[in-house]
Write a protein that holds these residues in place. Structure first.
Motif, PDB file in Angstrom:
ATOM      1  N   ILE A 113      -5.436 -16.914   0.685  1.00  0.00           N
ATOM      2  CA  ILE A 113      -5.607 -15.474   0.854  1.00  0.00           C
ATOM      3  C   ILE A 113      -4.401 -14.764   0.246  1.00  0.00           C
ATOM      4  CG2 ILE A 113      -7.040 -15.687   2.928  1.00  0.00           C
ATOM      5  CD1 ILE A 113      -4.576 -14.786   4.552  1.00  0.00           C
ATOM      6  N   THR A 114      -4.606 -13.546  -0.203  1.00  0.00           N
ATOM      7  CA  THR A 114      -3.525 -12.734  -0.739  1.00  0.00           C
ATOM      8  C   THR A 114      -3.081 -11.743   0.321  1.00  0.00           C
ATOM      9  OG1 THR A 114      -4.394 -12.923  -2.985  1.00  0.00           O
ATOM     10  CG2 THR A 114      -2.890 -11.101  -2.561  1.00  0.00           C
ATOM     11  N   LEU A 115      -1.777 -11.687   0.549  1.00  0.00           N
ATOM     12  CA  LEU A 115      -1.200 -10.718   1.476  1.00  0.00           C
ATOM     13  C   LEU A 115      -0.341  -9.748   0.681  1.00  0.00           C
ATOM     14  CD1 LEU A 115      -0.042 -13.005   4.422  1.00  0.00           C
ATOM     15  CD2 LEU A 115      -2.051 -11.518   4.351  1.00  0.00           C
ATOM     16  N   LYS A 116      -0.649  -8.469   0.808  1.00  0.00           N
ATOM     17  CA  LYS A 116       0.115  -7.424   0.139  1.00  0.00           C
ATOM     18  C   LYS A 116       1.006  -6.726   1.148  1.00  0.00           C
ATOM     19  CE  LYS A 116      -3.378  -6.843  -3.380  1.00  0.00           C
ATOM     20  NZ  LYS A 116      -4.204  -5.952  -4.148  1.00  0.00           N
ATOM     21  N   SER A 117       1.864  -5.846   0.658  1.00  0.00           N
ATOM     22  CA  SER A 117       2.777  -5.103   1.508  1.00  0.00           C
ATOM     23  C   SER A 117       2.039  -4.464   2.681  1.00  0.00           C
ATOM     24  CB  SER A 117       3.470  -4.020   0.672  1.00  0.00           C
ATOM     25  OG  SER A 117       4.369  -3.292   1.456  1.00  0.00           O
ATOM     26  N   GLN A 118       2.600  -4.642   3.873  1.00  0.00           N
ATOM     27  CA  GLN A 118       2.075  -4.110   5.130  1.00  0.00           C
ATOM     28  C   GLN A 118       0.822  -4.845   5.624  1.00  0.00           C
ATOM     29  OE1 GLN A 118       4.126  -1.777   6.779  1.00  0.00           O
ATOM     30  NE2 GLN A 118       5.342  -2.532   5.076  1.00  0.00           N
ATOM     31  N   GLU A 119       0.614  -6.070   5.149  1.00  0.00           N
ATOM     32  CA  GLU A 119      -0.469  -6.934   5.634  1.00  0.00           C
ATOM     33  C   GLU A 119       0.134  -8.206   6.223  1.00  0.00           C
ATOM     34  OE1 GLU A 119      -4.121  -5.781   2.630  1.00  0.00           O
ATOM     35  OE2 GLU A 119      -2.935  -7.552   2.154  1.00  0.00           O
ATOM     36  N   GLY A 120      -0.588  -8.817   7.151  1.00  0.00           N
ATOM     37  CA  GLY A 120      -0.101 -10.037   7.772  1.00  0.00           C
ATOM     38  C   GLY A 120      -1.226 -10.959   8.187  1.00  0.00           C
TER      39      GLY A 120
END
Length: 112
Positions: A69-76
């Motif tokens: 999965i891809t996690l971008k800024s402000q994701e967890g």
């Protein structure tokens, strides 16, 4: 008690990655980490510790038991005990993130 990253205990891991212990005890650890572009950690598993990864800046790929999965800024995302995982920075910029582990991962990591 107030803490700032620059006052926290610092360590280097992997291929030039940085970590700062914001909180460190047997019940929980909170670490801020920085991974340069093109770096990754070793695939591993924790038998007791649940971890929550939260991206502060940049973008990371999380390999979770064969799924990416891809996690971008402000994701967890949460990694439950017993689930193999790995964080990777496949981008061209550094990624900074928090890792919250409950209980501490000390002595609870097996490389795959």
């Amino acid at each position: 008690m107030k803490i700032h990253k620059e006052q926290a205990e610092h360590y280097i891991w992997g291929d030039g990655c940085d970590g700062w212990y914001l909180e460190r005890d047997s019940d929980r650890t909170i670490i801020q980490e920085r991974m340069p572009a093109g770096t990754c950690e070793v695939k591993h598993v924790h038998q007791k510790s649940k971890q929550f990864f939260f991206i502060l800046s940049g973008e990371a790929k999380m390999w979770i038991d064969g799924t990416v999965i891809t996690l971008k800024s402000q994701e967890g995302c949460t990694i439950l005990p017993g689930i193999p995982h790995q964080i990777r920075n496949e981008s061209f910029e550094a990624v900074e993130f928090l890792v919250i582990s409950t209980p501490s991962t000390r002595g609870d990591r097996t490389a795959l």
